[in-house]
Design a protein around this motif. Structure first.
Motif, short mmCIF file in Angstrom:
data_model
loop_
_atom_site.label_atom_id
_atom_site.label_comp_id
_atom_site.label_asym_id
_atom_site.label_seq_id
_atom_site.Cartn_x
_atom_site.Cartn_y
_atom_site.Cartn_z
N TYR A 93 -19.84 0.13 7.33
CA TYR A 93 -21.12 -0.11 7.99
C TYR A 93 -22.24 -0.28 6.98
N VAL A 94 -22.29 0.60 5.98
CA VAL A 94 -23.35 0.53 4.97
C VAL A 94 -23.21 -0.75 4.16
N GLU A 118 -24.43 -3.57 6.33
CA GLU A 118 -25.88 -3.47 6.46
C GLU A 118 -26.57 -4.03 5.22
N ARG A 119 -26.07 -3.70 4.05
CA ARG A 119 -26.64 -4.21 2.80
C ARG A 119 -26.46 -5.72 2.70
N LEU A 175 -29.03 -7.30 4.95
CA LEU A 175 -30.36 -7.14 4.37
C LEU A 175 -30.60 -8.13 3.23
#
Length: 73
Positions: A17-18, A21-22, A25
């Motif tokens: 997930y992280v 997300e990055r 972004l």
């Protein structure tokens, strides 16, 4: 045993997930940077400033990417 597997799966899902997300972004930041530079170059009549902003913005985005991957290791 089942708790350990569930905790490991949770950590793996959280890392995924992280990472996603990055990725989102930085892709949004890159698209915004390109659009701003194009607007400055063609609509604003300031191609040199657009070029300098593009190079500096790219360096900042790459610094964030490399800095984030160094923290994770």
């Amino acid at each position: 045993m089942a708790d350990t597997i569930a905790a490991e799966e949770m950590r793996a899902h959280w890392r995924s997930y992280v990472t996603f997300e990055r990725l989102v972004l930085f892709s949004v930041l890159h698209i915004a940077l390109v659009l701003v530079c194009l607007a400055l170059a063609f609509l604003g009549g300031a191609p040199l400033i657009a070029f300098l902003l593009g190079v500096a913005g790219l360096a900042i985005v790459m610094g964030l990417v490399l800095g984030g991957s160094a923290q994770r290791s």
